[in-house]
Design an enzyme around this catalytic site. Sequence first.
Site, PDB file in Angstrom:
ATOM      1  N   ASP A 247      12.382 -17.911  -9.166  1.00  0.00           N
ATOM      2  CA  ASP A 247      11.716 -17.238  -8.063  1.00  0.00           C
ATOM      3  C   ASP A 247      12.822 -16.737  -7.128  1.00  0.00           C
ATOM      4  O   ASP A 247      13.633 -17.521  -6.653  1.00  0.00           O
ATOM      5  CB  ASP A 247      10.821 -18.249  -7.340  1.00  0.00           C
ATOM      6  CG  ASP A 247       9.622 -17.614  -6.685  1.00  0.00           C
ATOM      7  OD1 ASP A 247       9.797 -16.527  -6.097  1.00  0.00           O
ATOM      8  OD2 ASP A 247       8.533 -18.194  -6.743  1.00  0.00           O
TER       9      ASP A 247
ATOM     10  N   ASP B 212       9.821 -12.371  -5.005  1.00  0.00           N
ATOM     11  CA  ASP B 212       8.932 -12.644  -3.876  1.00  0.00           C
ATOM     12  C   ASP B 212       8.786 -11.424  -2.959  1.00  0.00           C
ATOM     13  O   ASP B 212       9.791 -10.805  -2.582  1.00  0.00           O
ATOM     14  CB  ASP B 212       9.514 -13.815  -3.077  1.00  0.00           C
ATOM     15  CG  ASP B 212       8.555 -14.343  -2.037  1.00  0.00           C
ATOM     16  OD1 ASP B 212       7.499 -14.840  -2.434  1.00  0.00           O
ATOM     17  OD2 ASP B 212       8.862 -14.249  -0.836  1.00  0.00           O
TER      18      ASP B 212
ATOM     19  N   GLU C 265       6.220  -9.566  -6.903  1.00  0.00           N
ATOM     20  CA  GLU C 265       5.016  -9.882  -6.146  1.00  0.00           C
ATOM     21  C   GLU C 265       4.780  -8.704  -5.212  1.00  0.00           C
ATOM     22  O   GLU C 265       5.506  -8.517  -4.246  1.00  0.00           O
ATOM     23  CB  GLU C 265       5.200 -11.181  -5.349  1.00  0.00           C
ATOM     24  CG  GLU C 265       3.889 -11.658  -4.768  1.00  0.00           C
ATOM     25  CD  GLU C 265       4.044 -12.544  -3.532  1.00  0.00           C
ATOM     26  OE1 GLU C 265       3.107 -13.265  -3.209  1.00  0.00           O
ATOM     27  OE2 GLU C 265       5.094 -12.475  -2.875  1.00  0.00           O
TER      28      GLU C 265
ATOM     29  N   HIS D 141       0.451 -20.955  -6.416  1.00  0.00           N
ATOM     30  CA  HIS D 141       0.714 -21.866  -5.302  1.00  0.00           C
ATOM     31  C   HIS D 141       0.223 -21.325  -3.957  1.00  0.00           C
ATOM     32  O   HIS D 141       0.283 -22.034  -2.964  1.00  0.00           O
ATOM     33  CB  HIS D 141       2.222 -22.124  -5.231  1.00  0.00           C
ATOM     34  CG  HIS D 141       2.980 -20.876  -4.896  1.00  0.00           C
ATOM     35  ND1 HIS D 141       3.022 -19.785  -5.757  1.00  0.00           N
ATOM     36  CD2 HIS D 141       3.665 -20.513  -3.790  1.00  0.00           C
ATOM     37  CE1 HIS D 141       3.713 -18.818  -5.174  1.00  0.00           C
ATOM     38  NE2 HIS D 141       4.123 -19.235  -3.991  1.00  0.00           N
ATOM     39  N   ASP D 142      -0.191 -20.057  -3.916  1.00  0.00           N
ATOM     40  CA  ASP D 142      -0.696 -19.460  -2.672  1.00  0.00           C
ATOM     41  C   ASP D 142      -2.217 -19.355  -2.654  1.00  0.00           C
ATOM     42  O   ASP D 142      -2.790 -18.823  -1.703  1.00  0.00           O
ATOM     43  CB  ASP D 142      -0.155 -18.030  -2.491  1.00  0.00           C
ATOM     44  CG  ASP D 142       1.330 -17.991  -2.180  1.00  0.00           C
ATOM     45  OD1 ASP D 142       1.866 -18.992  -1.677  1.00  0.00           O
ATOM     46  OD2 ASP D 142       1.947 -16.941  -2.449  1.00  0.00           O
TER      47      ASP D 142
END
Length: 562
Positions: free
Chosen positions: A103, A205, A259, A334-335
């Site tokens: 990430d 990200d 993302e 995870h969000d």
Amino acid sequence: MSIDEPKKKWWKEGIVYQIYPRSFKDSNGDGIGDLRGIISQLDYIKSLGVDIVWLNPIYASPNDDNGYDISDYYSIMPEFGTMEDFDVLLEGLHQRGIKILMDMVVNHTSDEHLWFQEARKSRTNPYYNFYHWWPAENGTPPKRFSFFDEKSDAWKFNEATNAYYLHYFSVKQPDLNWENPEVRQEVYKIMKFWLDKGVDGFRLDVISFISKDISFPQIPDHYNNDFPRYYAEGPQLHEYLQEMNREVFSKYNCMSVGECVGIQCNNALPFVDADSRELDMFFHFDAVNYGYAMGEFKQPGTERWKLKGFKEIFSKWNDVFKEKGWGSIYLGNHDQPRMVTRWGNDNVPFRNASAKLLLTFLLSMRATPYIYQGDEIGMANIRFDSIDDYRDIETINMYQQIKNKGGDLDYFLESQKITARDNARTPFQWSDEAQAGFTSGHPWIRVNPDAAHINVTAQEKDENSVLNYFRRMIDLRKKSPVLIYGDYELVDKDNEEVYAYTRNLNNEKWLIVLNFTNEVVPFFIPGFMLSQNDVLINNYNDVIIKKHNLELQPYQAVIARV
Ligand code: ISL
Ligand code: CA
């Protein structure tokens, strides 16, 4: 259609498994998951049949936002272990034929990163221009929204420079100044460091936010205060991605998935069209935001989301990448809240069937599937009652904001039971032992009490478990090019109960039928006759076929050759 060889890629055929290291497995009893914990479970990961592991950030970080605030890109967060541990993990994955995605968080750093520590000292510091500043003598800075600020204000005054710095996320996450070529070179250096180590690619990200109009104009009216959309339309975005590709990605056999918050389907293709040489794939937010009432905070909406709208989103996105580019698909991470709670039904009678149905969906669409840890056993939202149980900066800030305004805190807490990110961050449920077998100590966030019956150990023993179904479904996808590359065609698009589609490659045509309700639903199979022999996978013991009709059980999922 048929697939030409050059269009085949390992990252199109792979299945990604996302690991949130803080919550996966703790090896030393400090209550925090770590790299040694992951290493101890490599055989489990291998047993799933997944091809690629995406690790949430593991770099040095003060953890204001659980690792999304990086203070040193070249070292490992001590809580997670050491670089030696990382090397063991990397080798362990590669030995098992599994690739690894890191990430990469480069829209912002931590305010504790050396660059920012220097930058904030004075306007003449060599790092000053690594970040975005609004000099105080120019007056109040133009409104910019921050995701994790108590006042939603993305500017923070810094005494020593007599200027405000920009932070789209928390006050401890200052945005890097991509307009400075030196910053870009530093970022490429970091990426090459990890690729040279042997990692196989990156999840980037909020990469859609990196380019900014540094005159910082008022945000034009036509954005209607849709900040993410404005943030995603920075003037140099494509140029930077092309440069990144040229200087980094093109030199390695790696993959990149961005993302892309704020990108809509009408401006999506250029990011992943192979001819534009930018990214390989990206994540859109149309599906995960669907049905939310977007106001001050994420509210689940007053009525249940509609299946027809859900189908429209996935069908529309399928069309974007029909000829060029390639899609990704996910229903949780995870969000996001747990997928079975949000899109299935986590009540006991329906939980297993609906978890299997969602996995069938993810693994039968024309896009690379991303499966979040715990979804393979049907983990569900924990639904905390008290703000004290939350650890996530997002929830804590929103709570404070609403409190400051004298808003309805009870309503907020009820909403968070559905939407909060911490629902997905509770410890992985390995067994029915203390703390779900996650740690021998006290976990950093509470374990879901349902671990008593939802856990890996129990599911390993049960042929009909979600876990074993997941493995069979993975196996089916991996040996079936039609599920990977075949054309997708929606069937019976107005049906509000059943999501059905075909996948078609050369002379193979498969029908996928998913009953998204908790009732028995008849489904007319248009134009086809089905027999038991045609059924390739099914999440119940039987498929009831009555000539042209399937009698679907609650949350039944069936794939058949037609
Ligand atoms: O989580 C969100 C809403 O609840 C998103 O708006 C999220 O902030 C956005 O998708 C960006 O996410 C990524 O960057 C954040 C980090 O907190 C998230 O965990 C990460 O996935 C800042 O780095
Ligand atoms: Ca630990």
